[in-house]
Design an enzyme around this catalytic site. Structure first.
Site, PDB file in Angstrom:
ATOM      1  CB  CYS A 187     -17.630  79.172  50.803  1.00 55.55           C
ATOM      2  SG  CYS A 187     -16.240  79.074  49.681  1.00 55.55           S
TER       3      CYS A 187
HETATM    4  C1  UGA Z   1     -15.390  76.739  54.463  1.00 57.23           C
HETATM    5  C2  UGA Z   1     -15.646  75.273  54.865  1.00 57.23           C
HETATM    6  O1  UGA Z   1     -15.154  75.043  56.189  1.00 57.23           O
HETATM    7  C3  UGA Z   1     -14.946  74.313  53.895  1.00 57.23           C
HETATM    8  O2  UGA Z   1     -15.259  72.972  54.238  1.00 57.23           O
HETATM    9  C4  UGA Z   1     -15.446  74.594  52.487  1.00 57.23           C
HETATM   10  O3  UGA Z   1     -14.804  73.769  51.529  1.00 57.23           O
HETATM   11  C5  UGA Z   1     -15.168  76.051  52.137  1.00 57.23           C
HETATM   12  O4  UGA Z   1     -15.822  76.916  53.094  1.00 57.23           O
HETATM   13  C6  UGA Z   1     -15.696  76.301  50.749  1.00 57.23           C
HETATM   14  O5  UGA Z   1     -16.890  76.077  50.497  1.00 57.23           O
HETATM   15  O6  UGA Z   1     -14.882  76.596  49.860  1.00 57.23           O
HETATM   16  P1  UGA Z   1     -13.386  78.453  54.813  1.00 57.23           P
HETATM   17  O7  UGA Z   1     -14.326  79.488  54.244  1.00 57.23           O
HETATM   18  O8  UGA Z   1     -11.997  78.394  54.336  1.00 57.23           O
HETATM   19  O9  UGA Z   1     -14.011  76.981  54.593  1.00 57.23           O
HETATM   20  O10 UGA Z   1     -13.300  78.773  56.366  1.00 57.23           O
HETATM   21  P2  UGA Z   1     -13.777  78.124  57.747  1.00 57.23           P
HETATM   22  O11 UGA Z   1     -12.598  77.607  58.459  1.00 57.23           O
HETATM   23  O12 UGA Z   1     -14.910  77.222  57.550  1.00 57.23           O
HETATM   24  O13 UGA Z   1     -14.269  79.441  58.529  1.00 57.23           O
HETATM   25  C7  UGA Z   1     -15.321  80.242  58.001  1.00 57.23           C
HETATM   26  C8  UGA Z   1     -15.637  81.374  58.955  1.00 57.23           C
HETATM   27  O14 UGA Z   1     -16.320  80.890  60.101  1.00 57.23           O
HETATM   28  C9  UGA Z   1     -14.431  82.134  59.494  1.00 57.23           C
HETATM   29  O15 UGA Z   1     -14.721  83.520  59.502  1.00 57.23           O
HETATM   30  C10 UGA Z   1     -14.268  81.615  60.920  1.00 57.23           C
HETATM   31  O16 UGA Z   1     -13.651  82.538  61.786  1.00 57.23           O
HETATM   32  C11 UGA Z   1     -15.724  81.399  61.285  1.00 57.23           C
HETATM   33  N1  UGA Z   1     -15.918  80.396  62.373  1.00 57.23           N
HETATM   34  C12 UGA Z   1     -15.535  79.124  62.190  1.00 57.23           C
HETATM   35  C13 UGA Z   1     -16.535  80.786  63.545  1.00 57.23           C
HETATM   36  O17 UGA Z   1     -16.919  81.955  63.735  1.00 57.23           O
HETATM   37  N2  UGA Z   1     -16.731  79.848  64.519  1.00 57.23           N
HETATM   38  C14 UGA Z   1     -16.364  78.563  64.366  1.00 57.23           C
HETATM   39  O18 UGA Z   1     -16.595  77.756  65.297  1.00 57.23           O
HETATM   40  C15 UGA Z   1     -15.744  78.186  63.179  1.00 57.23           C
END
Ligand code: UGA
Length: 424
Positions: free
Chosen positions: A264
């Site tokens: 996303c």
């Molecule tokens: C993300 C959003 O968090 C959701 O709210 C949204 O609904 C979703 O996209 C979507 O649009 O469908 P998601 O892609 O499942 O959810 O994953 P996240 O938990 O947000 O993590 C995304 C990426 O960011 C991962 O690679 C994670 O490792 C990375 N991340 C996350 C970081 O590098 N640092 C952080 O502090 C948090």
């Protein structure tokens, strides 16, 4: 309790369907993929998501069913559109699934005798519901415009925590502030305690993009600060602990590392940038969020090269392939550019991930996939940690099997000594 049809049995549709079934509504999930429908009707989940299969098993055959046909729409009070909106090669969003869902929904709605409601959960750019979805459905149905209510209700589900996020959201966004939409929404969400924010349709569409853009901004910001901290021998996590406790900032999404992956953030940022440019804006902040994210994986490899020199003909272990822990999803995983660069530099790779190896094998069939971390680490010249799987946090003496104990972490999950972090 409502009769609900959900078009699209992917990650969003399936979680939404299983959770609404658990809340007592009657759900039909419609998907063109017969294998997926068969699995669901047999109580199995076609995707890995914590708690999902249990909910499907509990409700299938009673509150929940799946079908390849659109028949259930004739008696539905609410129809959710949950089909994918992937990225086109020129960074726009591909609306082909939306359009074909709309024409099938429109045709089936002709036989629906009651007033009903079409709710869009798919991520679509501002203007899409009013300019594309509404006209596509109305031209395929014989119902009049005021017999169908259109509502945008974006999802904010994180993979791996989707059930929890559905049942305990921070907020529910409802794009459509006509009074009739409130009837449907109150019935649907009455058992979920969360503030409901009513807006017009384009505002709700924009809230979804803005939320994802802001979350991605926090990550790239943390990474940029983290890169500076690294030069100063400061731990970026200690810095962000001190920063995040300011309630105006908040402590979440400040974890520095190799950047964000997933289906996303990159797709939504790219579409938002294009939308800005079409409106004669130059979205330099949004563009730099992507640029920082693209740069981070190369920084990890540079750290490795600082320690072991040229990686050509060296044996490198990669721990973690999924874009984050608790999923087998590798879309936009930072492991992909890392593998690509290491292969280009002629390194030999041995990789391990608890869940994502089958998916990664489809992109890189010729690297060595191992059954566990020890096998992947044996005789390695260096190790990169790419996903924050809990099982990696316990690794310690397992690293002793390496030829040279050089461990570089792109995610902060290891607790043993002698690890160099990308930003700490
Ligand atoms: C993300 C959003 O968090 C959701 O709210 C949204 O609904 C979703 O996209 C979507 O649009 O469908 P998601 O892609 O499942 O959810 O994953 P996240 O938990 O947000 O993590 C995304 C990426 O960011 C991962 O690679 C994670 O490792 C990375 N991340 C996350 C970081 O590098 N640092 C952080 O502090 C948090």
């Amino acid at each position: 309790m409502m009769q609900i049809s959900i078009v699209g049995g992917g990650y969003v549709g399936l979680v939404t369907g299983a959770c609404f079934a658990h809340l007592g509504h009657y759900i039909t999930i419609i998907d063109i993929d017969a294998d997926k429908v068969h699995l669901i009707n047999n109580g199995q989940s076609p995707i890995y998501e914590i708690g999902l299969e249990q909910l499907i098993k509990q409700h299938i055959g009673s509150e929940l069913r799946a079908s390849t046909k659109f028949d259930s729409i004739a008696s539905a009070e609410v129809i959710f559109i949950c089909v994918g909106t992937p990225q086109t090669p020129n960074n726009n969003i591909d609306l082909s699934f939306i359009k074909s869902a709309c024409s099938s929904i429109g045709m089936s709605l002709t036989n629906n005798i009651s007033e009903c409601c079409v709710i869009i959960k798919s991520t679509v750019l501002p203007g899409t519901t009013e300019n594309i979805i509404r006209p596509e459905i109305l031209t395929s149905t014989k119902k009049s415009e005021n017999e169908i209510n259109f509502i945008v209700n974006p999802e904010f589900l994180r993979e791996g925590k989707a059930i929890e996020d559905f049942m305990h959201p921070d907020r529910i966004i409802i794009g459509n502030n006509e009074s009739y939409s409130k009837y449907f929404i109150n019935e649907l969400y009455e058992k979920i305690p969360a503030p409901i924010i009513y807006t017009d349709i384009p505002t709700a569409e924009m809230i979804k993009y803005t939320s994802n853009a802001f979350l991605a901004t926090k990550i790239s910001f943390a990474n940029e600060i983290g890169n500076i901290c690294k030069h100063l021998h400061i731990n970026a996590y200690d810095v962000m602990k001190g920063v995040g406790l300011d309630h105006r900032i908040g402590s979440q999404f400040l974890n520095a590392g190799i950047g964000f992956g997933g289906s996303c953030f990159y797709k939504d940022l790219s579409a938002l940038i294009l939308l800005a440019q079409k409106n004669n804006e130059n979205p330099i902040l949004l563009q730099s969020i992507i640029d920082i994210n693209t740069r981070q994986p190369h920084k990890l490899i540079a750290l490795l090269e600082n320690k072991i020199g040229d990686v050509s003909d060296k044996y490198i272990t990669l721990l973690g392939l999924a874009f984050k822990n608790d999923t087998d999803d590798i879309r936009e995983s930072r492991a992909i550019p890392i593998i690509r660069e290491l292969l280009q530099k002629k390194a030999h790779l041995a990789v391990y991930d608890p869940m994502a190896m089958t998916n990664m094998r489809q992109i890189f069939p010729d690297i060595k996939y191992c059954n566990n971390a020890i096998d992947a680490l044996t005789n390695a010249d260096g190790c990169l940690v790419l996903t924050e799987w809990t099982e990696f946090s316990k690794l310690d003496t397992e690293f002793d099997v390496m030829k040279h104990k050089v461990i570089i972490a792109g995610r902060k999950i290891l607790t043993c000594k002698g690890v160099e972090g990308i930003c700490w």
